[in-house]
Design an enzyme around this catalytic site. Structure first.
Site, PDB file in Angstrom:
ATOM      1  N   SER A 328       0.925  -1.280   0.045  1.00 20.70           N
ATOM      2  CA  SER A 328      -0.054   0.014  -0.123  1.00 20.70           C
ATOM      3  C   SER A 328       0.844   1.145   0.072  1.00 20.70           C
ATOM      4  O   SER A 328       1.725   1.314   0.775  1.00 20.70           O
ATOM      5  CB  SER A 328      -1.070   0.013   1.265  1.00 20.70           C
ATOM      6  N   ASP A 329       0.599   2.242  -0.937  1.00 19.74           N
ATOM      7  CA  ASP A 329       1.095   3.632  -0.610  1.00 19.74           C
ATOM      8  C   ASP A 329       0.534   4.177   0.668  1.00 19.74           C
ATOM      9  O   ASP A 329      -0.200   3.832   1.169  1.00 19.74           O
ATOM     10  CB  ASP A 329       0.455   4.511  -1.962  1.00 19.74           C
ATOM     11  N   LYS A 330       1.430   5.160   1.198  1.00 19.39           N
ATOM     12  CA  LYS A 330       1.173   5.652   2.414  1.00 19.39           C
ATOM     13  C   LYS A 330       0.208   6.499   2.276  1.00 19.39           C
ATOM     14  O   LYS A 330      -1.140   6.832   2.807  1.00 19.39           O
ATOM     15  CB  LYS A 330       2.652   6.111   3.020  1.00 19.39           C
ATOM     16  N   LYS A 608       8.092  -0.151  -7.510  1.00 16.67           N
ATOM     17  CA  LYS A 608       7.150  -1.300  -7.259  1.00 16.67           C
ATOM     18  C   LYS A 608       6.898  -2.346  -8.176  1.00 16.67           C
ATOM     19  O   LYS A 608       6.620  -3.589  -7.615  1.00 16.67           O
ATOM     20  CB  LYS A 608       5.727  -0.389  -7.394  1.00 16.67           C
ATOM     21  N   THR A 625      -1.565  -1.108  -4.421  1.00 22.35           N
ATOM     22  CA  THR A 625      -2.110   0.371  -4.767  1.00 22.35           C
ATOM     23  C   THR A 625      -1.480   1.254  -5.491  1.00 22.35           C
ATOM     24  O   THR A 625      -0.175   1.066  -5.613  1.00 22.35           O
ATOM     25  CB  THR A 625      -2.689   0.857  -3.428  1.00 22.35           C
TER      26      THR A 625
END
Length: 899
Positions: A328-330, A608, A625
């Protein structure tokens, strides 16, 4: 068509379409008129086949139905008119049920296409509006930004480094550079550099364009008919259901052939045996299985959309239940993406100072020349703009729109009482921010002199600086000691979870003046901590990927409840990895790293891709994400690509399998829960259908082998088929998600649906149904002759078994009494309707003749209910035993452990 506007200048285009290149269309009446003339900006689907024709086709598409027709015709020839009418009526009922199922499946799938409406930014009457793209009309002025999907054919009127990916239209992989210059007419599609085509994607830069063609008049509209003719592939689960259906059909047909042959050799009526054989084939072959799977998947997707997770492809529903790693992106997913500057540092300060929470900062509060220079750089190197508050779609009370960091910086400038300097500084050029560059820069003109301003990651900005300004604005040479002081303050701010933005300015881009650091707070989203821990309990790893510094990332990950030790040095050494470190690893070392690392910091979209590939090489099923243009390859590569609905670009959404309309990580948990729940429901109705099929076949087979007369006639068998494939089975597909579903580990990617455990359950239920039904049949047939009462009791016994079996199949592990017997409204209606239908078959005179039944007494009904409920009680004992032995993990146990 857009072709005529290639050779038109911008002015000619505006004149021809009676629009303005700065203000767009201004008359609401004119916009309405153009919409009536040109229609909505969408692609019309060909007229669908008439429902009556679809219904009639059902009679000829199934060979077994044709065999029943033949049986009915033979009955007429032999003078058995009643039998012929009964069989014909049964055919109509069976076909109607099948048609309704298919129609419902089509409508459910059709509803999925409307889940993701596309929006665009348009200028009307000089104001920016965010509207549904289908409402565009020729002459509208559209704003194009990086990541947007072009909503119609546009004549470019303004372009800044504008590059558009036209691969889905022309097949060329390289993005095309666009300009506003007129070109010669009669050139190929790929050379039309002043036209942006509908459906293409903005890869770089930004610009504006005037709509010159909409809907079917666009270039994309010309190829749409070809796309329509392409049939959508089935999902892996649907294909496996088809294969399962074929295998069961083969087994059933062999068994039925044996039953019919045994009957012939025993001297039974050949027409009766043929009709029973065909009826058994119709009942035993689960032709409705793939349809119910499709309906269940589609309805599950619609249910997910209400929980703010939009599934773009049906196979993704199946994959959700297998996901064991979520990357997940922050920003915006784990955090709120509502950023606020809380600390500022300028050179010469001992430490960064915290801003008060008041809306306006008093002038006496540290309003130094150094801070003013930092604020000027932050405001000029900024693309935020005033938000049109009449725009309801954006759903925000903030007066500014744009990237959250830009908005935070411009709001900070306002709080210090500074006016927006972009009104007096004229921008000459811009180098846009990207995750690879990690900075943004602009060149501006002020009082006939040119200046450069830069903002971005501290290391990138410092590498371009030769000087720094102190609190009084005095310029000094940037020494190693001052660099160390800046980096120490950056570390301290980052350790508290702040995102750090550095700013600088100067005449020479390689010798800029460093002005300071802004510490920006982005608080975690509500419920994210609970969601992360809940997923981890269910065997799903959560990995955070961010462009922030490793110190900031570690601090945020720890606050979200990820498995990070309290010691920063240990956390950075063993649980975190930067993009630069990742680049230095070979494939073997990378696989080892991704198996333990929880935080990836200072990463790019290319990193990624590497992370996904490494995880997949370990056998993990990965959800990833993303929201940016460059995230698209990683989203496509991941088993489940997840795009952001609010902040995500159209490019990311096109590549994704799932879109979060609220951008929240907690929504991913809901989607995974729903995905697991849907798969559980599919297993439950397969259990129900298979146990009924096996029981029906076994009942007739045992009767034939032991020389009994047939306990059920053809019409009764067909009625059982309607119940088996009809509403009760479908209602199992919409059962609510079990609260314990996340306690189960992720399902292995290629795990078969029919497991040993499911097969044991099927055989146990079928054994009980067959045993008790034969006992009832033999008890009723005491005189050796089969009467209408005997078959009615046997028939009703089997139907009651069906209903109790369906009730037992609502959950594999949970008691129906804990679920709530009446908690599934559709199930209540389905069972209630089936029982009313059975009552009509047994007690209504017209149906008695068709089904060869007679009325039975209340005592008989009560006896049958007592006998047939045995299948439910045995299954309840099985569930209780599994729970007692600790073979079932429950949410309540999880909560007790965490009290």
């Amino acid at each position: 068509m857009s072709v005529q506007y290639d050779a038109f200048s911008v002015e000619q285009t505006c004149a021809d379409l009676e629009t303005d290149m700065y203000n767009g269309l201004s008359s609401l009446q004119e916009i309405t008129r153009r919409n009536k003339v040109h229609g909505d900006n969408d692609l019309k689907v060909e007229d669908e086949e008439n429902m009556v024709v679809q219904f009639l086709k059902q009679f000829v598409k199934d060979p077994l139905i044709l065999l029943l027709f033949a049986s009915s015709a033979i009955s007429v020839t032999l003078g058995n008119i009643d039998d012929a009418i009964s069989i014909a009526l049964a055919i109509v009922i069976v076909v109607t049920v099948g048609f309704v199922q298919e129609y419902r499946s089509e409508q459910s799938l059709k509803a999925l296409n409307n889940l993701v409406p596309h929006y665009c930014n348009v200028i009307r009457s000089g104001k920016t509006e965010h509207i549904v793209a289908s409402k565009l009309v020729p002459g509208d002025l559209v704003i194009l930004q990086i990541g947007d999907r072009v909503p119609a054919d546009l004549r470019i009127v303004e372009a800044t480094e504008l590059e558009i990916d036209e691969s889905n239209l022309t097949g060329e992989n390289s993005p095309r550079k666009k300009s506003s210059e007129a070109i010669s007419s009669n050139i190929s599609l790929t050379e039309r550099n002043n036209i942006a085509f509908m459906g293409t994607l903005v890869r770089h830069g930004h610009g504006r364009g005037i709509v010159v063609a909409t809907g079917s008049d666009t270039e994309f509209g010309r190829v749409f008919l070809t796309m329509q003719q392409t049939e959508k592939p089935k999902t892996p689960l649907q294909n496996s259901m088809d294969d399962l259906g074929k295998q069961l059909s083969l087994i059933s047909l062999i068994g039925i052939a044996v039953i019919v042959l045994v009957g012939f050799f025993q001297g039974k009526n050949w027409l009766e045996m043929l009709t029973i054989g065909v009826s058994l084939a119709v009942a035993a072959i689960p032709e409705g299985l793939p349809i119910i799977v499709t309906v269940t998947l589609a309805l599950g997707v619609l249910r997910m959309s209400k929980k703010r997770a939009i599934i773009r492809r049906l196979p993704s529903v199946e994959t959700l239940g297998s996901v064991n790693v979520i990357c997940s992106d922050k920003t915006g997913t784990l955090t709120m993406n509502h950023m606020t500057v809380t600390k500022i540092y300028t050179c010469g300060m001992l430490a960064a100072f915290s801003l008060p929470e008041s809306e306006h900062i008093e002038l006496s509060v540290r309003r130094t020349v150094g801070i003013e220079k930092a604020l000027l750089a932050a405001a000029l190197c900024n693309n935020s703009k005033v938000h049109n508050k009449a725009d309801s779609i954006l759903d925000t009370t903030c007066p500014w729109a744009g990237f959250p960091v830009d908005v935070a910086l411009i709001e900070c400038s306002e709080r210090f009482g500074l006016k927006d300097p972009r009104e007096t500084y004229s921008r000459i050029s811009e180098v846009s921010f990207s995750s690879e560059r990690k900075y943004m820069s602009v060149a501006v003109q002020y009082n006939s002199s040119k200046m450069n301003f830069m903002k971005g990651a501290t290391e990138q900005v410092l590498s371009s600086c030769a000087y720094f300004s102190d609190q009084d604005g005095v310029q000094h040479e940037l020494t190693a000691e001052m660099k160390e002081n800046i980096q120490r303050n950056e570390f301290e701010m980052a350790a508290s979870g702040l995102r750090i933005i550095a700013v600088a300015s100067g005449i020479n881009t390689n010798k800029l003046v460093f002005h300071g650091l802004f510490g920006i707070n982005d608080p975690p989203r509500p419920q994210v901590r609970e969601s992360v821990q809940y997923l981890m309990t269910g065997g799903v790893r959560v990995i955070m990927i961010t462009g922030d510094s490793v110190v900031t990332a570690i601090s945020i990950a720890r606050s979200l409840g990820m498995a990070i030790p309290s010691n920063d040095e240990e956390a950075i050494r063993n649980y975190a990895l930067t993009g630069a470190q990742l680049d230095d690893l070979d494939s073997s070392s990378l696989r080892d790293a991704v198996s333990r690392v929880v935080v990836f910091a200072r990463t790019t979209p290319q990193h990624k891709m590497k992370i996904v590939e490494a995880l997949q090489s370990l056998g993990d099923v990965v959800a990833m994400t993303g929201d940016g243009v460059n995230d698209a390859p990683a989203l496509k590569l991941a088993d489940i690509g997840i795009a952001m609905g609010r902040q995500g670009t159209d490019v990311a959404k096109e590549a994704a399998d799932m879109i979060l309309t609220d951008d929240s990580f907690a929504t991913i948990l809901s989607a995974v829960e729903e995905g697991k729940g849907i798969f559980n429901n599919i297993k439950n109705f397969i259990t129900f259908q298979l146990s009924t099929s096996v029981a029906a076949l076994s009942l007739i087979a045992i009767s034939s082998v032991f020389g009994f007369q047939n306990p059920l006639n053809a019409m009764q068998i067909l009625w059982i088929n309607i119940l088996m494939d009809g509403p009760p089975a479908q209602s199992l597909g919409v059962e609510s998600v079990d609260e314990d579903v996340m306690m189960k580990p992720p399902r292995p990617r290629n795990a078969p649906i029919i497991s040993v455990q499911l097969l044991q359950r099927v055989l146990l239920s079928a054994f009980i149904i067959v045993t008790v039904t034969i006992v009832v049949f033999r008890v009723q047939m005491q005189d050796g002759n089969v009467t209408a009462r005997d078959t009615t009791m046997t028939f009703t016994c089997f139907v009651f078994f069906d209903m109790f079996n369906a009730l037992a199949c609502r959950s594999e592990t949970k008691s129906v009494f804990k679920l709530g017997i009446f908690s599934n409204r559709m199930f209540n209606i389905a069972v209630g309707g089936s029982l009313i239908g059975q009552a009509l078959v047994v007690y209504a005179s017209p149906f008695q003749r068709i089904f060869q039944t007679e009325a039975i007494g209340l005592k008989d009904v009560l006896i049958l209910l007592a006998c047939t409920s045995s299948v439910l009680w045995v299954d309840e004992i099985r569930k209780w035993y599994r729970r007692r032995k600790g073979l079932v993990r429950t949410k309540s146990n999880y909560l007790l452990r965490n009290v």
